[in-house]
Design an enzyme around this catalytic site. Structure first.
Site, PDB file in Angstrom:
ATOM      1  N   GLU A   1      51.385  18.990  31.933  1.00  0.00           N
ATOM      2  CA  GLU A   1      51.290  19.815  30.728  1.00  0.00           C
ATOM      3  C   GLU A   1      51.733  18.944  29.556  1.00  0.00           C
ATOM      4  O   GLU A   1      52.679  18.165  29.676  1.00  0.00           O
ATOM      5  CB  GLU A   1      52.175  21.065  30.846  1.00  0.00           C
ATOM      6  CG  GLU A   1      52.336  21.876  29.582  1.00  0.00           C
ATOM      7  CD  GLU A   1      51.018  22.357  28.997  1.00  0.00           C
ATOM      8  OE1 GLU A   1      50.822  22.209  27.772  1.00  0.00           O
ATOM      9  OE2 GLU A   1      50.171  22.873  29.758  1.00  0.00           O
TER      10      GLU A   1
ATOM     11  N   GLU B   1      37.685  36.047  30.721  1.00  0.00           N
ATOM     12  CA  GLU B   1      38.166  34.959  31.573  1.00  0.00           C
ATOM     13  C   GLU B   1      37.375  35.000  32.871  1.00  0.00           C
ATOM     14  O   GLU B   1      37.012  36.076  33.364  1.00  0.00           O
ATOM     15  CB  GLU B   1      39.655  35.126  31.872  1.00  0.00           C
ATOM     16  CG  GLU B   1      40.536  35.123  30.650  1.00  0.00           C
ATOM     17  CD  GLU B   1      41.385  33.867  30.513  1.00  0.00           C
ATOM     18  OE1 GLU B   1      41.556  33.150  31.513  1.00  0.00           O
ATOM     19  OE2 GLU B   1      41.874  33.625  29.402  1.00  0.00           O
TER      20      GLU B   1
ATOM     21  N   CYS C   1      38.742  30.345  30.103  1.00  0.00           N
ATOM     22  CA  CYS C   1      38.706  31.343  29.035  1.00  0.00           C
ATOM     23  C   CYS C   1      37.424  31.238  28.227  1.00  0.00           C
ATOM     24  O   CYS C   1      37.272  31.915  27.204  1.00  0.00           O
ATOM     25  CB  CYS C   1      39.927  31.202  28.127  1.00  0.00           C
ATOM     26  SG  CYS C   1      40.073  29.589  27.322  1.00  0.00           S
TER      27      CYS C   1
ATOM     28  N   ASP D   1      43.154  25.015  34.420  1.00  0.00           N
ATOM     29  CA  ASP D   1      43.078  26.154  33.504  1.00  0.00           C
ATOM     30  C   ASP D   1      43.026  25.580  32.092  1.00  0.00           C
ATOM     31  O   ASP D   1      43.994  25.660  31.337  1.00  0.00           O
ATOM     32  CB  ASP D   1      44.298  27.066  33.695  1.00  0.00           C
ATOM     33  CG  ASP D   1      44.250  28.321  32.827  1.00  0.00           C
ATOM     34  OD1 ASP D   1      43.197  28.574  32.199  1.00  0.00           O
ATOM     35  OD2 ASP D   1      45.274  29.027  32.761  1.00  0.00           O
TER      36      ASP D   1
ATOM     37  N   ASN E   1      52.644  29.475  34.891  1.00  0.00           N
ATOM     38  CA  ASN E   1      52.104  30.799  35.225  1.00  0.00           C
ATOM     39  C   ASN E   1      51.483  30.814  36.618  1.00  0.00           C
ATOM     40  O   ASN E   1      51.832  31.640  37.467  1.00  0.00           O
ATOM     41  CB  ASN E   1      51.076  31.208  34.164  1.00  0.00           C
ATOM     42  CG  ASN E   1      50.548  32.607  34.347  1.00  0.00           C
ATOM     43  OD1 ASN E   1      51.306  33.549  34.518  1.00  0.00           O
ATOM     44  ND2 ASN E   1      49.231  32.756  34.310  1.00  0.00           N
TER      45      ASN E   1
ATOM     46  N   GLN F   1      49.798  34.542  28.677  1.00  0.00           N
ATOM     47  CA  GLN F   1      48.641  35.400  28.890  1.00  0.00           C
ATOM     48  C   GLN F   1      48.892  36.747  28.203  1.00  0.00           C
ATOM     49  O   GLN F   1      49.936  37.363  28.413  1.00  0.00           O
ATOM     50  CB  GLN F   1      48.399  35.615  30.382  1.00  0.00           C
ATOM     51  CG  GLN F   1      48.032  34.363  31.144  1.00  0.00           C
ATOM     52  CD  GLN F   1      46.617  33.877  30.861  1.00  0.00           C
ATOM     53  OE1 GLN F   1      45.817  34.588  30.276  1.00  0.00           O
ATOM     54  NE2 GLN F   1      46.318  32.657  31.280  1.00  0.00           N
TER      55      GLN F   1
END
Length: 362
Positions: A235, A354, A320, A295, A219, A186
């Protein structure tokens, strides 16, 4: 990355415009008014990338407007970047001007810093790197108090660490993060900390399990894992997975299982479309999922993954790209309603923003 139109006097107006845009996008779903989390007006960006532009015998930091690589904006400083980056910029420039080993065919510089004060500089070259470069780089890294990475075709030399270390506080607890060179982090540390706090509060204390898609370097995983029994996180990026595993271990968090799968692949696994070797030791049926945290990238969730999230009582979504967020909410609107929403101003002086929403089953 083109240079934002930096004018702190306009900040309040541009933030209000973003708020109204988010309200309009979520109006079809009867969303509540967004909670607004502002940014520092300057020195908020923890990473920056510059091309170098030659004028005479000197090279200068340069940026370009999107689509124009021939009209550089030459820079001596960069007010939106962290104070650490601004302190390092002239010292690094003086070093490459004074050293042929450092300056020869150097074409790009990347800075990565943290709120905790760590810094890493990546130097990119159109030539092979040799022992003379490494000797000068080691001397420079010591003088600047940074780590350095040299990159050329097929070559990568690390002086110090190839990551920085960050500390962020959420609900009175400090979490430590390893952020690798070249991996996503970020950019606005102060706003990131506010995002983590909002997500922590919005999820609440739960007695069931959490599924997290697109977990990156962990995060959000670290603070959210303290709110639930256990977490299954996914991920696809190998470097992000390795960083997330290091971050979990470094923070003593042991209730997270992390698998290297894309969101689409995990959707197939949960739908029993096909098995995956990476899930061979994971008992998917042993989870009592009550919430899912997503996210996703700017494209949002694909339709199948979006449909998967419909199974959960709570969907906590950080976006985002509010346009794709709205499209995903439209797909879920018949079963879930928006009960909380937030605007996080990660990118002041640009149109980007965001957003976060909590969707709960109707």
């Amino acid at each position: 990355m083109s240079r934002p139109q930096f004018d702190p006097a306009t900040y309040a107006a541009q933030l209000e415009a973003k708020k109204q845009r988010l309200i309009e996008l979520l109006a079809p779903f009867a969303a509540p008014a967004p909670e607004v989390f502002d940014s520092p007006r300057e020195h908020y960006r923890l990473r920056a990338e510059f091309r170098l532009w030659r004028e005479g015998e000197d090279r200068h930091y340069a940026m370009f407007e999107a689509g124009d690589k021939h009209a550089p904006i030459l820079l001596d400083d960069f007010p939106i970047a962290s104070a650490r980056i601004n302190e390092l910029m002239p010292r690094l420039k003086a070093a490459w001007q004074a050293s042929k080993a450092l300056g020869f065919k150097l074409f790009q510089v990347e800075f990565l810093t943290t709120l905790a004060g760590d810094a890493l500089i990546t130097l990119c070259y159109h030539r092979p790197l040799d022992a003379a470069w490494q000797a000068e780089a080691e001397k420079l890294a010591a003088e600047l108090g940074v780590s350095l990475v040299g990159r050329s075709r097929g070559k990568r030399i690390v002086v110090g660490k190839d990551y920085v270390e960050e500390e962020l506080e959420v609900a009175g607890r400090r979490f430590r993060y390893r952020q690798p060179e070249g991996a996503f982090t970020q950019p606005n540390g102060e706003v990131c900390q506010k995002m983590l706090g909002w997500a922590f509060e919005a999820l609440g204390e739960r007695d069931d399990d959490l599924l997290e898609l697109y977990c990156g370097n962990g995060n959000f995983t670290l603070p959210l894992a303290t709110r639930v029994r256990k977490v299954l996180a996914t991920e696809i990026s190998k470097s992000s997975v390795n960083a997330a595993l290091a971050n979990l271990e470094g923070n003593g968090i042991d209730n997270v299982t992390l698998v290297r799968l894309s969101a689409e692949e995990l959707t197939q696994a949960l739908n029993e479309v096909r098995p995956f070797r990476r899930l061979a030791d994971v008992d998917l049926k042993g989870y009592a999922f009550g919430s899912v945290f997503v996210d996703p990238p700017r494209a949002g969730m694909d339709p199948d993954t979006c449909e998967l999230t419909r199974r959960f009582q709570r969907i906590l979504y950080i976006s985002c790209n509010p346009e794709t967020l709205a499209a995903n909410i439209a797909q879920l609107d018949d079963t879930h309603k928006v009960t909380r929403c937030a605007l996080f101003d990660q990118f002041p002086y640009t149109h980007h923003m965001e957003a976060g929403v909590l969707l709960e089953r109707r």
